[in-house]
Motif scaffolding. Structure first.
Motif, PDB file in Angstrom:
ATOM      1  N   VAL A 198      65.568  28.974   0.920  1.00 12.50           N
ATOM      2  CA  VAL A 198      65.042  27.758   0.294  1.00 12.50           C
ATOM      3  C   VAL A 198      66.180  27.061  -0.440  1.00 12.50           C
ATOM      4  O   VAL A 198      66.872  27.670  -1.264  1.00 12.50           O
ATOM      5  CB  VAL A 198      63.895  28.080  -0.690  1.00 12.50           C
ATOM      6  N   VAL A 199      66.388  25.786  -0.126  1.00 19.35           N
ATOM      7  CA  VAL A 199      67.417  24.986  -0.788  1.00 19.35           C
ATOM      8  C   VAL A 199      66.937  24.687  -2.202  1.00 19.35           C
ATOM      9  O   VAL A 199      65.815  24.242  -2.401  1.00 19.35           O
ATOM     10  CB  VAL A 199      67.668  23.667  -0.028  1.00 19.35           C
ATOM     11  N   GLU A 200      67.794  24.954  -3.181  1.00 17.67           N
ATOM     12  CA  GLU A 200      67.454  24.674  -4.579  1.00 17.67           C
ATOM     13  C   GLU A 200      68.424  23.642  -5.131  1.00 17.67           C
ATOM     14  O   GLU A 200      69.625  23.868  -5.132  1.00 17.67           O
ATOM     15  CB  GLU A 200      67.525  25.954  -5.405  1.00 17.67           C
ATOM     16  N   GLY A 201      67.898  22.512  -5.559  1.00 21.68           N
ATOM     17  CA  GLY A 201      68.724  21.491  -6.176  1.00 21.68           C
ATOM     18  C   GLY A 201      69.137  20.389  -5.220  1.00 21.68           C
ATOM     19  O   GLY A 201      68.772  20.376  -4.049  1.00 21.68           O
ATOM     20  N   ALA A 202      69.944  19.465  -5.763  1.00 15.34           N
ATOM     21  CA  ALA A 202      70.309  18.251  -5.042  1.00 15.34           C
ATOM     22  C   ALA A 202      71.759  18.250  -4.558  1.00 15.34           C
ATOM     23  O   ALA A 202      72.242  17.232  -4.074  1.00 15.34           O
ATOM     24  CB  ALA A 202      70.080  17.041  -5.951  1.00 15.34           C
TER      25      ALA A 202
ATOM     26  N   THR B  84      72.013  15.597   3.209  1.00 15.68           N
ATOM     27  CA  THR B  84      71.969  16.504   4.366  1.00 15.68           C
ATOM     28  C   THR B  84      70.814  17.485   4.256  1.00 15.68           C
ATOM     29  O   THR B  84      70.071  17.680   5.216  1.00 15.68           O
ATOM     30  CB  THR B  84      73.305  17.269   4.496  1.00 15.68           C
ATOM     31  N   LEU B  85      70.677  18.111   3.098  1.00 14.42           N
ATOM     32  CA  LEU B  85      69.583  19.038   2.815  1.00 14.42           C
ATOM     33  C   LEU B  85      68.947  18.629   1.492  1.00 14.42           C
ATOM     34  O   LEU B  85      69.650  18.209   0.570  1.00 14.42           O
ATOM     35  CB  LEU B  85      70.100  20.481   2.707  1.00 14.42           C
ATOM     36  N   HIS B  86      67.633  18.783   1.412  1.00 15.66           N
ATOM     37  CA  HIS B  86      66.895  18.347   0.224  1.00 15.66           C
ATOM     38  C   HIS B  86      66.311  19.537  -0.520  1.00 15.66           C
ATOM     39  O   HIS B  86      66.027  20.582   0.075  1.00 15.66           O
ATOM     40  CB  HIS B  86      65.773  17.384   0.622  1.00 15.66           C
ATOM     41  N   ASN B  87      66.107  19.349  -1.814  1.00 15.72           N
ATOM     42  CA  ASN B  87      65.515  20.368  -2.670  1.00 15.72           C
ATOM     43  C   ASN B  87      64.204  20.879  -2.061  1.00 15.72           C
ATOM     44  O   ASN B  87      63.370  20.096  -1.617  1.00 15.72           O
ATOM     45  CB  ASN B  87      65.260  19.776  -4.063  1.00 15.72           C
ATOM     46  N   GLN B  88      64.066  22.180  -2.014  1.00 21.77           N
ATOM     47  CA  GLN B  88      62.876  22.906  -1.533  1.00 21.77           C
ATOM     48  C   GLN B  88      62.707  22.921  -0.016  1.00 21.77           C
ATOM     49  O   GLN B  88      61.710  23.447   0.481  1.00 21.77           O
ATOM     50  CB  GLN B  88      61.600  22.406  -2.208  1.00 21.77           C
ATOM     51  N   GLU B  89      63.644  22.367   0.733  1.00 23.34           N
ATOM     52  CA  GLU B  89      63.573  22.541   2.188  1.00 23.34           C
ATOM     53  C   GLU B  89      63.890  23.992   2.517  1.00 23.34           C
ATOM     54  O   GLU B  89      64.685  24.637   1.825  1.00 23.34           O
ATOM     55  CB  GLU B  89      64.576  21.630   2.906  1.00 23.34           C
ATOM     56  N   LYS B  90      63.265  24.475   3.576  1.00 20.48           N
ATOM     57  CA  LYS B  90      63.554  25.833   4.040  1.00 20.48           C
ATOM     58  C   LYS B  90      64.467  25.718   5.259  1.00 20.48           C
ATOM     59  O   LYS B  90      64.180  24.967   6.177  1.00 20.48           O
ATOM     60  CB  LYS B  90      62.267  26.563   4.386  1.00 20.48           C
ATOM     61  N   ILE B  91      65.557  26.475   5.208  1.00 20.32           N
ATOM     62  CA  ILE B  91      66.508  26.451   6.313  1.00 20.32           C
ATOM     63  C   ILE B  91      66.585  27.829   6.955  1.00 20.32           C
ATOM     64  O   ILE B  91      66.317  28.849   6.315  1.00 20.32           O
ATOM     65  CB  ILE B  91      67.908  25.974   5.863  1.00 20.32           C
ATOM     66  N   PHE B  92      66.922  27.841   8.218  1.00 21.01           N
ATOM     67  CA  PHE B  92      67.095  29.056   8.999  1.00 21.01           C
ATOM     68  C   PHE B  92      68.570  29.433   8.910  1.00 21.01           C
ATOM     69  O   PHE B  92      69.440  28.632   9.228  1.00 21.01           O
ATOM     70  CB  PHE B  92      66.680  28.777  10.446  1.00 21.01           C
ATOM     71  N   VAL B  93      68.845  30.654   8.449  1.00 28.20           N
ATOM     72  CA  VAL B  93      70.217  31.103   8.245  1.00 28.20           C
ATOM     73  C   VAL B  93      70.562  32.187   9.248  1.00 28.20           C
ATOM     74  O   VAL B  93      69.852  33.191   9.363  1.00 28.20           O
ATOM     75  CB  VAL B  93      70.403  31.628   6.803  1.00 28.20           C
ATOM     76  N   ASN B  94      71.643  31.971   9.971  1.00 29.55           N
ATOM     77  CA  ASN B  94      72.160  32.942  10.928  1.00 29.55           C
ATOM     78  C   ASN B  94      73.115  33.871  10.187  1.00 29.55           C
ATOM     79  O   ASN B  94      74.184  33.447   9.759  1.00 29.55           O
ATOM     80  CB  ASN B  94      72.877  32.201  12.055  1.00 29.55           C
TER      81      ASN B  94
ATOM     82  N   LYS C 154      75.408  31.282   8.090  1.00 31.02           N
ATOM     83  CA  LYS C 154      75.508  29.853   8.386  1.00 31.02           C
ATOM     84  C   LYS C 154      74.118  29.249   8.517  1.00 31.02           C
ATOM     85  O   LYS C 154      73.245  29.828   9.154  1.00 31.02           O
ATOM     86  CB  LYS C 154      76.214  29.627   9.720  1.00 31.02           C
ATOM     87  N   SER C 155      73.959  28.063   7.973  1.00 30.11           N
ATOM     88  CA  SER C 155      72.707  27.332   8.139  1.00 30.11           C
ATOM     89  C   SER C 155      72.662  26.760   9.552  1.00 30.11           C
ATOM     90  O   SER C 155      73.627  26.175  10.023  1.00 30.11           O
ATOM     91  CB  SER C 155      72.637  26.201   7.122  1.00 30.11           C
ATOM     92  N   GLU C 156      71.532  26.956  10.213  1.00 30.08           N
ATOM     93  CA  GLU C 156      71.378  26.463  11.582  1.00 30.08           C
ATOM     94  C   GLU C 156      70.503  25.212  11.641  1.00 30.08           C
ATOM     95  O   GLU C 156      70.880  24.228  12.222  1.00 30.08           O
ATOM     96  CB  GLU C 156      70.776  27.552  12.473  1.00 30.08           C
ATOM     97  N   PHE C 157      69.305  25.288  11.031  1.00 34.02           N
ATOM     98  CA  PHE C 157      68.415  24.130  11.058  1.00 34.02           C
ATOM     99  C   PHE C 157      67.357  24.227   9.975  1.00 34.02           C
ATOM    100  O   PHE C 157      67.111  25.298   9.425  1.00 34.02           O
ATOM    101  CB  PHE C 157      67.756  23.944  12.433  1.00 34.02           C
ATOM    102  N   VAL C 158      66.765  23.082   9.636  1.00 39.31           N
ATOM    103  CA  VAL C 158      65.665  23.008   8.675  1.00 39.31           C
ATOM    104  C   VAL C 158      64.393  23.424   9.407  1.00 39.31           C
ATOM    105  O   VAL C 158      64.119  22.926  10.501  1.00 39.31           O
ATOM    106  CB  VAL C 158      65.513  21.586   8.101  1.00 39.31           C
ATOM    107  N   ILE C 159      63.640  24.356   8.814  1.00 40.11           N
ATOM    108  CA  ILE C 159      62.402  24.823   9.446  1.00 40.11           C
ATOM    109  C   ILE C 159      61.144  24.362   8.709  1.00 40.11           C
ATOM    110  O   ILE C 159      60.052  24.467   9.251  1.00 40.11           O
ATOM    111  CB  ILE C 159      62.381  26.367   9.598  1.00 40.11           C
ATOM    112  N   PHE C 160      61.309  23.839   7.482  1.00 40.30           N
ATOM    113  CA  PHE C 160      60.150  23.368   6.733  1.00 40.30           C
ATOM    114  C   PHE C 160      60.632  22.368   5.692  1.00 40.30           C
ATOM    115  O   PHE C 160      61.672  22.586   5.087  1.00 40.30           O
ATOM    116  CB  PHE C 160      59.437  24.544   6.049  1.00 40.30           C
TER     117      PHE C 160
END
Length: 180
Positions: A36-40, A45-55, A165-171
């Motif tokens: 879960v991305v925390e902060g700005a 590119t990525l927003h607060n509270q987005e969930k990303i898939f990490v490889n 590594k971050s791959e993509f936003v999943i939520f």
């Protein structure tokens, strides 16, 4: 007789569930994990509270400048972009990133750079030259005005402290996208 078959069937299901749970634990621990991305600090590119898939299955040789990585901190994890590789000379002058003396285009900063210009400031303050030590990386957030990174608190990042590594936003589902 039916009782014996029921017990065998239950044991079979139990064994299958344990194996599936074991595989899920191994995958999440060693290969892939949501974060879960925390902060700005990485906006837009990525927003607060987005969930990303990490490889998590990576090799240090596979890190590239521009990769978005998860970094293990003392109390929490951070998401940042790799700017400097081991051995690089990094400097910033008049909002222009120079790596080993060569200007680097950072197209992912266009929106934030425009906002900084409207406020009458630079997006990234001048610094350097800084030399990245062996087995370390220099990282920065995309939202340079609101990012704690290698310039101001995180220092150089040890290769061993990169989780993946971050791959993509999943939520949220409406924002599913690749973030490479």
């Amino acid at each position: 007789m039916a009782s014996s078959n029921s017990k065998k069937e239950l044991l079979g299901w139990g064994k299958s569930l344990l194996i599936a749970a074991g595989i899920a634990v191994v995958l999440r621990t060693f290969l892939f994990s949501p974060y879960v991305v925390e902060g700005a600090s990485m906006e837009p590119t990525l927003h607060n509270q987005e969930k990303i898939f990490v490889n998590k299955l990576y090799y240090s040789a596979s890190f590239n400048r521009g990769d978005i990585v998860i970094i293990k901190g003392l109390t929490k994890n951070y998401v940042k972009r790799i700017i400097g590789m081991p051995g690089d000379k990094i400097e910033m002058s008049a909002d222009q990133l120079l790596i080993n003396g060569e200007p680097v285009k950072e197209s992912y900063l266009s929106e934030n750079r425009k906002a900084a210009e409207e406020m009458g400031s630079l997006l990234t303050g001048d610094f350097g030259p800084i030399f990245v030590p062996a087995n370390h990386y220099f990282v920065m957030g995309d939202n340079r005005l609101k990012s704690m990174d290698s310039r101001n608190g995180l220092d150089f990042i040890k290769e061993a402290d990169i989780v993946g590594k971050s791959e993509f936003v999943i939520f949220p589902f409406s924002n599913i996208r690749n973030v490479r």
